[in-house]
Motif scaffolding. Structure first.
Motif, short mmCIF file in Angstrom:
data_model
loop_
_atom_site.label_atom_id
_atom_site.label_comp_id
_atom_site.label_asym_id
_atom_site.label_seq_id
_atom_site.Cartn_x
_atom_site.Cartn_y
_atom_site.Cartn_z
N ARG A 1 17.88 39.57 -50.28
CA ARG A 1 18.99 39.93 -51.16
C ARG A 1 20.23 40.25 -50.33
N PRO A 2 21.34 39.58 -50.60
CA PRO A 2 22.54 39.85 -49.80
C PRO A 2 23.20 41.19 -50.18
N LEU A 3 23.82 41.82 -49.20
CA LEU A 3 24.58 43.05 -49.45
C LEU A 3 25.74 42.75 -50.39
N ALA A 4 26.38 41.61 -50.21
CA ALA A 4 27.52 41.22 -51.05
C ALA A 4 27.46 39.73 -51.33
N LEU A 5 27.97 39.37 -52.49
CA LEU A 5 28.07 37.97 -52.88
C LEU A 5 29.53 37.73 -53.25
N TYR A 6 30.13 36.69 -52.70
CA TYR A 6 31.52 36.38 -52.97
C TYR A 6 31.60 35.05 -53.71
N ARG B 1 24.33 36.14 -63.27
CA ARG B 1 23.11 36.41 -64.05
C ARG B 1 21.84 36.04 -63.29
N GLU B 2 21.88 34.99 -62.48
CA GLU B 2 20.66 34.44 -61.89
C GLU B 2 20.45 34.82 -60.44
N THR B 3 21.30 35.66 -59.87
CA THR B 3 21.11 36.12 -58.49
C THR B 3 21.12 37.64 -58.44
N VAL B 4 20.58 38.19 -57.35
CA VAL B 4 20.57 39.63 -57.14
C VAL B 4 21.30 39.90 -55.82
N SER B 5 22.23 40.84 -55.85
CA SER B 5 22.95 41.21 -54.64
C SER B 5 23.41 42.65 -54.77
N GLY B 6 23.84 43.22 -53.65
CA GLY B 6 24.35 44.59 -53.69
C GLY B 6 25.56 44.70 -54.58
N GLY B 7 26.49 43.78 -54.46
CA GLY B 7 27.70 43.78 -55.27
C GLY B 7 28.31 42.39 -55.24
N VAL B 8 29.26 42.16 -56.11
CA VAL B 8 29.89 40.85 -56.22
C VAL B 8 31.40 41.03 -56.26
N THR B 9 32.10 40.17 -55.55
CA THR B 9 33.55 40.11 -55.65
C THR B 9 33.93 38.68 -56.00
N GLU C 1 36.81 52.04 -54.82
CA GLU C 1 36.31 53.40 -54.92
C GLU C 1 35.74 53.72 -56.31
N ARG C 2 35.99 52.88 -57.29
CA ARG C 2 35.50 53.13 -58.63
C ARG C 2 34.24 52.33 -58.94
N GLN C 3 33.65 51.77 -57.91
CA GLN C 3 32.40 51.05 -58.07
C GLN C 3 31.45 51.48 -56.95
N PRO C 4 30.15 51.49 -57.24
CA PRO C 4 29.21 51.82 -56.17
C PRO C 4 29.16 50.71 -55.13
N PHE C 5 28.92 51.07 -53.88
CA PHE C 5 28.76 50.08 -52.82
C PHE C 5 27.43 50.34 -52.16
N GLY C 6 26.61 49.34 -52.06
CA GLY C 6 25.31 49.49 -51.42
C GLY C 6 24.48 48.24 -51.63
N GLY C 7 23.41 48.15 -50.88
CA GLY C 7 22.59 46.96 -50.94
C GLY C 7 21.38 47.12 -51.82
N VAL C 8 20.55 46.11 -51.75
CA VAL C 8 19.29 46.09 -52.48
C VAL C 8 18.29 45.35 -51.61
N LYS D 1 19.25 49.42 -60.12
CA LYS D 1 20.37 49.22 -59.20
C LYS D 1 21.52 48.62 -59.98
N GLU D 2 22.66 49.32 -59.97
CA GLU D 2 23.84 48.75 -60.60
C GLU D 2 24.37 47.63 -59.72
N LYS D 3 24.89 46.60 -60.34
CA LYS D 3 25.47 45.47 -59.61
C LYS D 3 26.95 45.42 -59.94
N PRO D 4 27.77 46.10 -59.14
CA PRO D 4 29.20 46.09 -59.43
C PRO D 4 29.80 44.71 -59.20
#
Length: 147
Positions: A45-50, A64-72, A83-90, A112-115
């Motif tokens: 699982r990636p820490l971030a997905l861009y 919908r079909e991938t899991v990552s720490g967060g997405v930008t 700062e208004r979203q959690p940052f962290g991995g999975v 795990k929230e996925k911001p």
């Protein structure tokens, strides 16, 4: 260290098996969104997905079909400063989250929230990135006149 692009980055490269902590961007080409989703889901699982693109249907599928720490969406540097979203991995990229209130207490033990941060096309930050056009040139001339 200057930014580095790695074209045709294969899965056998050490770069593709470990987290990247530097200005290195591996480029992995794909022909379909199914191939891209499969590539993401085959690894840890990636820490971030861009996500970069305009097709909202494909973007929704990837979210919908991938899991990552967060997405930008349509940006990368803004991912860290939300700062208004959690940052962290999975999984292998870490557990938990921080930034603001998420750094304190236990908000969610079993989920795990996925911001997802979506950079608007009408962003002032887009003026600072290449390719530079007429608007950037005009702004640059104006700043030179003022200073």
């Amino acid at each position: 260290m200057a930014p580095v692009l790695v074209r045709n980055a294969g899965d056998n490269l050490r770069l593709m098996r470990e987290e990247i902590f530097g200005p290195v961007l591996p480029i992995v080409e794909y022909g379909t969104v199914d191939e891209a989703i499969g590539h993401i889901n085959r690894g840890d699982r990636p820490l971030a997905l861009y996500w970069f693109g305009k097709h909202s249907g494909n973007r929704r599928r990837v979210m919908r079909e991938t899991v990552s720490g967060g997405v930008t969406v349509n940006d990368c540097m803004m991912h860290l400063v939300q700062e208004r979203q959690p940052f962290g991995g999975v999984g292998a990229s870490g557990m938990g989250a921080y930034h603001g209130e998420w750094g304190f207490g236990t908000f969610s033990t079993f989920s795990k929230e996925k911001p997802i941060f979506h950079q608007s096309r009408l962003s002032a930050a887009s003026l600072l990135r290449p390719p530079y056009g007429k608007t950037f040139e005009r702004l640059s001339r104006l700043l030179n006149l003022i200073t």
